[in-house]
Design a protein around this motif. Structure first.
Motif, PDB file in Angstrom:
ATOM      1  N   ASP A 274       0.822  -1.209   0.000  1.00 56.43           N
ATOM      2  CA  ASP A 274       0.000   0.000   0.000  1.00 56.43           C
ATOM      3  C   ASP A 274       0.857   1.259   0.000  1.00 56.43           C
ATOM      4  O   ASP A 274       0.520   2.251  -0.664  1.00 56.43           O
ATOM      5  N   GLU A 275       1.975   1.222   0.737  1.00 52.99           N
ATOM      6  CA  GLU A 275       2.845   2.401   0.777  1.00 52.99           C
ATOM      7  C   GLU A 275       3.521   2.641  -0.571  1.00 52.99           C
ATOM      8  O   GLU A 275       3.674   3.780  -1.004  1.00 52.99           O
ATOM      9  N   VAL A 276       3.903   1.560  -1.253  1.00 51.67           N
ATOM     10  CA  VAL A 276       4.505   1.712  -2.582  1.00 51.67           C
ATOM     11  C   VAL A 276       3.492   2.255  -3.578  1.00 51.67           C
ATOM     12  O   VAL A 276       3.778   3.153  -4.380  1.00 51.67           O
ATOM     13  N   THR A 277       2.257   1.750  -3.515  1.00 44.87           N
ATOM     14  CA  THR A 277       1.202   2.252  -4.411  1.00 44.87           C
ATOM     15  C   THR A 277       0.898   3.720  -4.133  1.00 44.87           C
ATOM     16  O   THR A 277       0.719   4.530  -5.060  1.00 44.87           O
ATOM     17  N   LEU A 278       0.834   4.088  -2.829  1.00 42.55           N
ATOM     18  CA  LEU A 278       0.589   5.482  -2.466  1.00 42.55           C
ATOM     19  C   LEU A 278       1.689   6.393  -2.994  1.00 42.55           C
ATOM     20  O   LEU A 278       1.419   7.475  -3.528  1.00 42.55           O
ATOM     21  N   LYS A 279       2.946   5.954  -2.868  1.00 49.39           N
ATOM     22  CA  LYS A 279       4.067   6.769  -3.351  1.00 49.39           C
ATOM     23  C   LYS A 279       3.967   6.975  -4.866  1.00 49.39           C
ATOM     24  O   LYS A 279       4.185   8.086  -5.374  1.00 49.39           O
ATOM     25  N   GLU A 280       3.627   5.930  -5.626  1.00 49.30           N
ATOM     26  CA  GLU A 280       3.530   6.053  -7.082  1.00 49.30           C
ATOM     27  C   GLU A 280       2.383   6.979  -7.483  1.00 49.30           C
ATOM     28  O   GLU A 280       2.513   7.786  -8.416  1.00 49.30           O
ATOM     29  N   GLN A 281       1.247   6.905  -6.787  1.00 51.16           N
ATOM     30  CA  GLN A 281       0.121   7.781  -7.114  1.00 51.16           C
ATOM     31  C   GLN A 281       0.452   9.246  -6.834  1.00 51.16           C
ATOM     32  O   GLN A 281       0.154  10.130  -7.654  1.00 51.16           O
ATOM     33  N   VAL A 282       1.076   9.515  -5.691  1.00 49.75           N
ATOM     34  CA  VAL A 282       1.431  10.895  -5.353  1.00 49.75           C
ATOM     35  C   VAL A 282       2.504  11.416  -6.305  1.00 49.75           C
ATOM     36  O   VAL A 282       2.473  12.578  -6.727  1.00 49.75           O
ATOM     37  N   HIS A 283       3.454  10.555  -6.679  1.00 43.37           N
ATOM     38  CA  HIS A 283       4.495  10.977  -7.625  1.00 43.37           C
ATOM     39  C   HIS A 283       3.892  11.346  -8.979  1.00 43.37           C
ATOM     40  O   HIS A 283       4.267  12.352  -9.594  1.00 43.37           O
ATOM     41  N   ALA A 284       2.934  10.543  -9.446  1.00 40.70           N
ATOM     42  CA  ALA A 284       2.283  10.846 -10.730  1.00 40.70           C
ATOM     43  C   ALA A 284       1.497  12.145 -10.658  1.00 40.70           C
ATOM     44  O   ALA A 284       1.516  12.958 -11.591  1.00 40.70           O
ATOM     45  N   TYR A 285       0.789  12.393  -9.544  1.00 44.56           N
ATOM     46  CA  TYR A 285       0.029  13.646  -9.401  1.00 44.56           C
ATOM     47  C   TYR A 285       0.958  14.854  -9.376  1.00 44.56           C
ATOM     48  O   TYR A 285       0.713  15.860 -10.039  1.00 44.56           O
ATOM     49  N   CYS A 286       2.038  14.774  -8.618  1.00 43.66           N
ATOM     50  CA  CYS A 286       2.962  15.912  -8.519  1.00 43.66           C
ATOM     51  C   CYS A 286       3.639  16.185  -9.861  1.00 43.66           C
ATOM     52  O   CYS A 286       3.838  17.355 -10.234  1.00 43.66           O
TER      53      CYS A 286
ATOM     54  N   PRO B 139      -5.484  28.432  -5.875  1.00 41.25           N
ATOM     55  CA  PRO B 139      -6.189  27.781  -4.750  1.00 41.25           C
ATOM     56  C   PRO B 139      -6.895  26.497  -5.131  1.00 41.25           C
ATOM     57  O   PRO B 139      -7.373  25.783  -4.258  1.00 41.25           O
ATOM     58  N   SER B 140      -7.004  26.184  -6.444  1.00 40.59           N
ATOM     59  CA  SER B 140      -7.666  24.930  -6.822  1.00 40.59           C
ATOM     60  C   SER B 140      -6.833  23.709  -6.457  1.00 40.59           C
ATOM     61  O   SER B 140      -7.307  22.576  -6.599  1.00 40.59           O
ATOM     62  N   ILE B 141      -5.594  23.933  -5.985  1.00 42.25           N
ATOM     63  CA  ILE B 141      -4.765  22.799  -5.567  1.00 42.25           C
ATOM     64  C   ILE B 141      -5.343  22.151  -4.314  1.00 42.25           C
ATOM     65  O   ILE B 141      -5.228  20.939  -4.129  1.00 42.25           O
ATOM     66  N   PHE B 142      -5.967  22.944  -3.431  1.00 36.15           N
ATOM     67  CA  PHE B 142      -6.508  22.387  -2.196  1.00 36.15           C
ATOM     68  C   PHE B 142      -7.555  21.313  -2.457  1.00 36.15           C
ATOM     69  O   PHE B 142      -7.474  20.218  -1.892  1.00 36.15           O
ATOM     70  N   PRO B 143      -8.591  21.573  -3.319  1.00 38.29           N
ATOM     71  CA  PRO B 143      -9.559  20.494  -3.569  1.00 38.29           C
ATOM     72  C   PRO B 143      -8.928  19.257  -4.203  1.00 38.29           C
ATOM     73  O   PRO B 143      -9.336  18.128  -3.912  1.00 38.29           O
ATOM     74  N   GLU B 144      -7.912  19.443  -5.073  1.00 36.14           N
ATOM     75  CA  GLU B 144      -7.265  18.291  -5.690  1.00 36.14           C
ATOM     76  C   GLU B 144      -6.515  17.455  -4.654  1.00 36.14           C
ATOM     77  O   GLU B 144      -6.595  16.227  -4.659  1.00 36.14           O
ATOM     78  N   MET B 145      -5.782  18.144  -3.755  1.00 31.28           N
ATOM     79  CA  MET B 145      -5.083  17.407  -2.708  1.00 31.28           C
ATOM     80  C   MET B 145      -6.068  16.712  -1.767  1.00 31.28           C
ATOM     81  O   MET B 145      -5.836  15.586  -1.314  1.00 31.28           O
ATOM     82  N   GLY B 146      -7.179  17.402  -1.463  1.00 36.12           N
ATOM     83  CA  GLY B 146      -8.165  16.780  -0.592  1.00 36.12           C
ATOM     84  C   GLY B 146      -8.812  15.567  -1.225  1.00 36.12           C
ATOM     85  O   GLY B 146      -9.069  14.563  -0.561  1.00 36.12           O
ATOM     86  N   ALA B 147      -9.068  15.637  -2.547  1.00 44.25           N
ATOM     87  CA  ALA B 147      -9.683  14.496  -3.227  1.00 44.25           C
ATOM     88  C   ALA B 147      -8.750  13.293  -3.263  1.00 44.25           C
ATOM     89  O   ALA B 147      -9.205  12.149  -3.239  1.00 44.25           O
TER      90      ALA B 147
END
Length: 592
Positions: free
Chosen positions: A493-505, A524-532
Motif C-alpha cells: 500500500d505504501e509503494v502504491t501510495l508513493k507512485e500515485q502521489v508521484h504521478a500527481y505531482c 487555490p484549486s490545488i486544495f480540492p485536488e489534494m483533498g480528493a
C-alpha cells in the motif's frame, strides 16, 4: 293539504327541500379535492369577472425567512382587474385581456413586456442599386431576391420560418425552389455588396455554403447511427483509452531511464541540457558542435605573437527538445486555433524570443485554422526555441574558450585568437555585412575558417542565457550503500501510495510551479485536488481523511517536496495545524 300531511309523516319527498338543495348546489359548487381554498376562491371570482384583492405582504425582518404568506389585517390593499391591453410592438391592433393592477390601468402605463421586443435592421435597396451592384447572380432573379428580404423583415430572419413561407415552389411539387443554405448565401452576399457600395465600413460577413453543407451532412450521419455502430464506437474509445494509458506508462518509464542515465553519466549531452529543458520523448534536433581544441605549436625563440586556434571537430548529438503542444485526445471536435496556443510552462524568455522573430518576419500572432498552416507555424516556433538553445550552448563554449585562453596567458604560454565563427557574433557586429548575400549565406568560401557561415541575423534578435556545460565529478559519499535503502521494508500500500502521489505531482504541480513562482501567484484549486487524493490530513482517520501510516505520510511529504517546498508547506499546515487540532479536540471531548 294532503300533500303537506304526506310530507310531514315522510311518505312523500319535500319539494321545498329539494329546490333549496338544488339551488344551493348550483350557486355554491364544492371545492375540488387537493385544491387550496385561496385558489378556489380566486377561480370563482375570475369566473364572475369580479375584482381580485391583492394583500400586501409585510417585509420580512433581516435574517428571518417567512415560509408562509401572512395576510396583515388593516394594511392597504391593491386591486386587480381583468382588463384589455395592446402590445405597441404589434402592428395589427390585436387586443387581448389579462389581470392588471388598477393603478397601472389608471396611469395608462405601457405593456410591461413591450421592452422585450427586439427587431432586426434589414437593409433596403433601390432598383438602381440592384441593377448596379446586386444583379450578378443569374440563379436569383429580382423577384426572388425581393421576396427573400421581405420575409427577412416580416419574420426577423428566422430562417426555418422563411423557408416554410417561401412562395416559389418546384413545378408540380410543394418543395421550395431555394434551400435554406442558398437563402443564407444570397442574403449575406447582398448584404456585403450593399456595405461595399455604400462604404459603411462594416466588416464583411463570410458564409461558406460548402462547409455548412458538409457539417450538416456529418450531423445527419451522427444522428442516423445504428445501435451496432454506437457500440463499436464505445469499444474503440475504450481501446483508445487503454492505448493512451499504456503510452503514458511507457513515457514514464522512458523518463525514469533517462534520469538514471544522467545520474550515472552527468557529463553526457543529455545531462548538459537537463536543467534547461523539460523532458519529452518526442522530436529532437541535432547539431555538430566542437568538442576538442588543438593549439598550434610555437617555435622556441620566436616572438610571442597570437596564434589562431584550429579545432578538430566531430559530431555530438545534443537533444534539444521542442515545445510540447497541447494534445486533444478526447472524442469530439475542437477548434484548431487551440493547437496554436503556447503551453503555460514555456517560460517568459522563450515567449519573448518567439514574439521577436514573429514580429521580424511580419507574421500574424495566429494563423488561419488550416491544418498545414498550423503545423508549419508551430514548426517555426519550435525552430526558434531550438535556435535559442544553440545560442545558449555557443555562449557557454565561448566562455570556456575565453577561460582557457586566460589560463594560457596566466601560465606564460602563447596566447591564441578565437575565430569569430566560434563566438556569439553576427555580421552586423563585426561589420562584415558585405561578405554575405541576400540569403544570409557567406559568399567568399575562403573566409569560412574565420567568419560564421551565415550572417546570424535571427540569432542577434534572440535573448539567451549561458548554459552551464561544465560538470564537476561528484565526490563519493562516505555513507555505505544501503544505509537509507528502505524500499524493501515498505508495504504494498505504501509503494502504491508513493507512485500515485508521484504521478500527481509530476502531472499537476510541476508544469505550473515555474509560472507561479515568477508571477508571485498561487492557484487555490490545488486544495480540492489534494483533498480528493487524500493528501490533506492523511495520518488521521475520520472527517474524510485517508488514515495512512506515518511512513505513508512521510512518503507523501517527500514526493510533494521534490516539486516545491511551498506545496509541501500548505499540505503539512492543513494537516498539522487545521485537521490535527480538530481530531484531538474530538478525542478530548469523548474522554470527558
Amino acid at each position: 293539504m294532503a300533500s303537506n300531511f304526506a310530507e310531514s309523516i315522510g311518505l312523500a319527498p319535500s319539494s321545498r327541500t329539494d329546490s333549496r338543495k338544488k339551488t344551493a348546489k348550483e350557486s355554491d359548487p364544492k371545492k375540488p379535492e387537493g385544491m387550496t381554498r385561496e385558489l378556489f376562491s380566486l377561480l370563482k371570482q375570475q369566473g364572475n369577472r369580479q375584482e381580485i384583492l391583492s394583500y400586501k405582504q409585510p417585509l420580512p425582518k433581516l435574517g428571518v425567512k417567512l415560509n408562509k404568506a401572512s395576510i396583515a389585517v388593516g394594511r392597504r390593499t391593491r386591486k386587480w382587474m381583468w382588463a384589455p391591453f395592446e402590445n405597441p410592438c404589434r402592428s395589427d391592433g390585436l387586443r387581448l385581456c389579462h389581470w392588471d393592477r388598477i393603478d397601472r390601468i389608471e396611469n395608462k402605463e405601457e405593456y410591461v413586456f413591450a421592452k422585450m421586443n427586439k427587431s432586426l435592421n434589414i437593409p433596403t435597396y433601390t432598383t438602381n442599386e440592384y441593377e448596379r451592384f446586386l444583379n450578378n447572380c443569374k440563379a436569383w432573379p429580382k423577384a426572388e431576391t425581393d421576396h427573400l428580404f421581405d420575409l427577412a423583415r416580416r419574420f426577423d430572419r428566422r430562417w426555418f420560418v422563411m423557408v416554410d413561407k417561401w412562395q416559389y415552389k418546384m413545378p408540380g411539387t410543394n418543395v421550395p425552389t431555394k434551400s435554406l443554405l442558398e437563402m443564407k448565401q444570397r442574403f449575406y452576399d447582398v448584404l456585403n455588396s450593399l456595405n461595399e457600395a455604400r462604404d459603411t465600413g462594416a466588416e464583411r460577413i463570410y458564409y461558406d455554403t460548402v462547409h455548412e453543407g458538409k457539417r450538416r451532412e456529418q450531423y445527419l450521419k451522427l444522428w442516423n447511427r445504428t445501435d451496432e455502430q454506437i457500440e463499436d464506437e464505445k469499444r474503440l474509445l475504450s481501446e483508445l483509452k487503454q492505448i493512451e494509458t499504456r503510452k503514458k506508462y511507457i513515457e514514464k518509464k522512458h523518463s525514469e531511464i533517462q534520469k538514471k542515465i544522467i545520474e550515472r553519466d552527468p557529463i553526457s549531452p543529455a545531462g548538459i541540457l537537463s536543467s534547461a529543458i523539460s523532458p519529452a520523448p518526442t522530436i529532437v534536433a541535432r547539431k555538430k558542435v566542437p568538442i576538442k581544441s588543438k593549439i598550434v605549436p610555437v617555435i622556441k625563440g620566436a616572438p610571442p605573437t597570437p596564434k589562431v586556434v584550429t579545432f578538430a571537430t566531430s559530431e555530438i548529438q545534443f537533444d534539444v527538445l521542442p515545445i510540447r503542444w497541447t494534445e486533444f485526445k478526447t472524442a469530439g471536435p475542437h477548434a484548431r486555433s487551440l493547437e496554436q496556443k503556447l503551453p503555460s510552462n514555456i517560460g517568459l524568455k522563450k515567449t519573448g524570443n518567439i514574439d521577436k522573430i514573429i514580429e521580424y518576419f511580419s507574421l500574424p500572432i495566429s494563423v488561419d485554422s488550416h491544418e498545414d498552416s498550423v503545423n508549419e507555424y508551430n514548426a517555426l516556433r519550435n525552430e526558434i526555441i531550438v535556435l535559442q538553445e544553440y545560442k545558449s550552448m555557443m555562449m557557454a563554449n565561448e566562455s570556456n574558450l575565453e577561460g582557457l585562453r586566460n589560463q594560457y596567458i596566466a601560465n606564460g604560454k602563447e596566447p591564441f585568437i578565437i575565430p569569430l565563427k566560434y563566438k556569439v557574433v553576427d555580421a552586423k557586429m563585426i561589420q562584415k555585412e558585405d561578405e554575405y548575400g541576400s540569403d544570409g549565406e557567406l559568399v567568399n568560401k575562403d573566409l569560412a575558417d574565420s567568419l560564421p557561415s551565415t550572417s546570424r541575423t535571427l540569432m542577434s534578435l534572440i535573448d539567451a542565457n549561458i548554459v552551464n556545460i561544465t560538470h564537476t565529478r561528484k565526490r563519493k559519499s562516505t555513507i555505505p550503500v544501503g544505509f537509507m535503502d528502505t524500499e524493501k521494508s515498505r508495504t504494498r500500500d505504501e509503494v502504491t501510495l508513493k507512485e500515485q502521489v508521484h504521478a500527481y505531482c509530476h502531472d499537476k504541480l510541476l508544469p505550473c510551479v515555474t509560472k507561479q513562482y515568477r508571477g508571485g501567484s498561487f492557484d487555490p484549486s490545488i486544495f480540492p485536488e489534494m483533498g480528493a487524493m487524500g493528501l490533506l490530513g492523511s495520518p488521521y482517520e475520520g472527517y474524510g481523511c485517508s488514515g495512512t501510516s506515518d511512513v505513508g505520510y512521510g512518503l507523501i511529504a517527500r514526493e510533494v517536496e521534490r516539486i516545491d517546498s511551498g506545496y509541501r508547506s500548505i499540505m503539512s499546515v492543513q494537516t498539522s495545524l487545521v485537521i490535527g487540532p480538530i481530531v484531538e479536540m474530538e478525542l478530548s471531548m469523548n474522554i470527558i
